[in-house]
Design a protein around this motif. Structure first.
Motif, short mmCIF file in Angstrom:
data_model
loop_
_atom_site.label_atom_id
_atom_site.label_comp_id
_atom_site.label_asym_id
_atom_site.label_seq_id
_atom_site.Cartn_x
_atom_site.Cartn_y
_atom_site.Cartn_z
N GLU A 49 0.86 -1.18 0.00
CA GLU A 49 0.00 0.00 0.00
C GLU A 49 0.90 1.23 0.00
OE1 GLU A 49 -2.79 0.06 3.21
OE2 GLU A 49 -3.75 -1.81 2.60
N ALA A 50 0.34 2.34 -0.45
CA ALA A 50 1.11 3.58 -0.50
C ALA A 50 0.22 4.77 -0.24
CB ALA A 50 1.77 3.74 -1.87
N LYS A 123 2.99 -5.68 3.61
CA LYS A 123 2.40 -6.65 4.53
C LYS A 123 2.87 -8.03 4.09
CE LYS A 123 -2.11 -7.33 6.62
NZ LYS A 123 -3.55 -7.08 6.42
N GLU A 124 3.49 -8.76 5.02
CA GLU A 124 3.98 -10.10 4.71
C GLU A 124 2.99 -11.14 5.24
OE1 GLU A 124 8.78 -9.68 4.64
OE2 GLU A 124 7.86 -9.84 6.61
N TYR A 125 2.60 -12.04 4.37
CA TYR A 125 1.72 -13.13 4.73
C TYR A 125 2.57 -14.39 4.89
CZ TYR A 125 -2.28 -10.26 3.37
OH TYR A 125 -3.23 -9.27 3.28
N PHE A 126 2.73 -14.83 6.13
CA PHE A 126 3.46 -16.06 6.43
C PHE A 126 2.45 -17.20 6.56
CE2 PHE A 126 6.03 -12.63 8.38
CZ PHE A 126 7.22 -12.83 7.69
N THR A 127 2.94 -18.40 6.67
CA THR A 127 2.04 -19.54 6.84
C THR A 127 1.33 -19.49 8.18
OG1 THR A 127 3.92 -20.85 7.61
CG2 THR A 127 3.31 -21.07 5.27
N ASP A 128 1.91 -18.80 9.17
CA ASP A 128 1.32 -18.79 10.51
C ASP A 128 0.85 -17.43 11.01
OD1 ASP A 128 3.86 -17.72 10.77
OD2 ASP A 128 4.33 -18.78 12.63
N GLN A 129 1.15 -16.35 10.28
CA GLN A 129 0.73 -15.01 10.72
C GLN A 129 0.89 -14.01 9.59
OE1 GLN A 129 3.19 -13.56 13.92
NE2 GLN A 129 5.05 -13.60 12.71
N THR A 130 0.36 -12.82 9.81
CA THR A 130 0.48 -11.71 8.87
C THR A 130 1.07 -10.52 9.61
OG1 THR A 130 -1.45 -12.50 7.67
CG2 THR A 130 -0.82 -10.22 7.30
N VAL A 131 2.06 -9.83 8.99
CA VAL A 131 2.76 -8.75 9.66
C VAL A 131 2.98 -7.59 8.70
CG1 VAL A 131 4.92 -8.13 10.83
CG2 VAL A 131 4.00 -10.43 11.09
N TRP A 132 2.66 -6.36 9.16
CA TRP A 132 3.06 -5.17 8.40
C TRP A 132 4.51 -4.89 8.70
CZ3 TRP A 132 0.71 -2.93 4.52
CH2 TRP A 132 -0.66 -3.09 4.38
N VAL A 133 5.30 -4.66 7.68
CA VAL A 133 6.73 -4.38 7.81
C VAL A 133 6.93 -2.89 7.69
CG1 VAL A 133 9.01 -4.81 6.83
CG2 VAL A 133 7.29 -6.61 6.82
N ASN A 134 7.70 -2.32 8.60
CA ASN A 134 7.97 -0.88 8.57
C ASN A 134 9.27 -0.58 7.84
OD1 ASN A 134 5.64 -0.23 10.02
ND2 ASN A 134 6.67 -0.65 11.95
N ALA A 135 9.43 -1.12 6.65
CA ALA A 135 10.65 -0.88 5.87
C ALA A 135 10.67 0.51 5.27
CB ALA A 135 10.78 -1.91 4.76
N HIS A 136 9.52 1.14 5.18
CA HIS A 136 9.41 2.49 4.61
C HIS A 136 8.83 3.42 5.66
CE1 HIS A 136 10.31 0.92 0.66
NE2 HIS A 136 9.40 0.01 0.83
#
Length: 137
Positions: A49-50, A123-136
């Motif tokens: 998203e942006a 947003k990374e979708y893993f097999t066990d959870q979803t996480v927003w990454v603050n890379a930006h």
């Protein structure tokens, strides 16, 4: 000439065609793809998203800085938005110039600075959870 875009899908052939210039002996492309792992976990997919007006503005500023610092013929910065699958390209930075060193250096500068200053979130979708990454920002 500069091309800045936020898109649903990246078309690599179009980007390559845009970067061609009769005076350019060097062309450098950085392509960032969705990989199948992060943080020691399996990644299923990513979502981007942006804040679009600010992202475009910031990408233009970066391109203008690069155009002043290196003798570039063309610059392209394209970032995908939305859900992306493993292997999909999500960001492409490209520069063309008379000599390869200028293309290499400017392309590296652009991707490094994009990661620091352009408001695009992952947003990374893993097999066990979803996480927003603050890379930006």
């Amino acid at each position: 000439m500069i091309q800045i875009k936020l898109v649903d899908q990246i078309e690599l052939n179009d980007i390559y065609s845009f970067l061609q210039h009769p005076e350019a002996g060097g062309m450098d492309l950085f392509i960032g793809n969705v990989r199948n792992h992060a943080q020691g976990k399996d990644v299923v997919k990513l979502e981007f998203e942006a804040y679009e007006p600010m992202a475009i503005s910031e990408m233009n500023k970066l391109a203008e800085i690069a155009a002043k610092k290196w003798p570039l013929k063309k610059i392209v910065i394209v970032h995908a938005l939305g859900v992306k699958q493993i292997g999909d390209p999500v960001v492409v930075i490209g520069t063309s110039s008379a000599h390869r060193q200028d293309a290499f250096e400017s392309c590296r500068f652009l991707i490094d600075e994009l990661k620091k200053s352009v408001p695009i979130w992952k947003k990374e979708y893993f097999t066990d959870q979803t996480v927003w990454v603050n890379a930006h920002p």
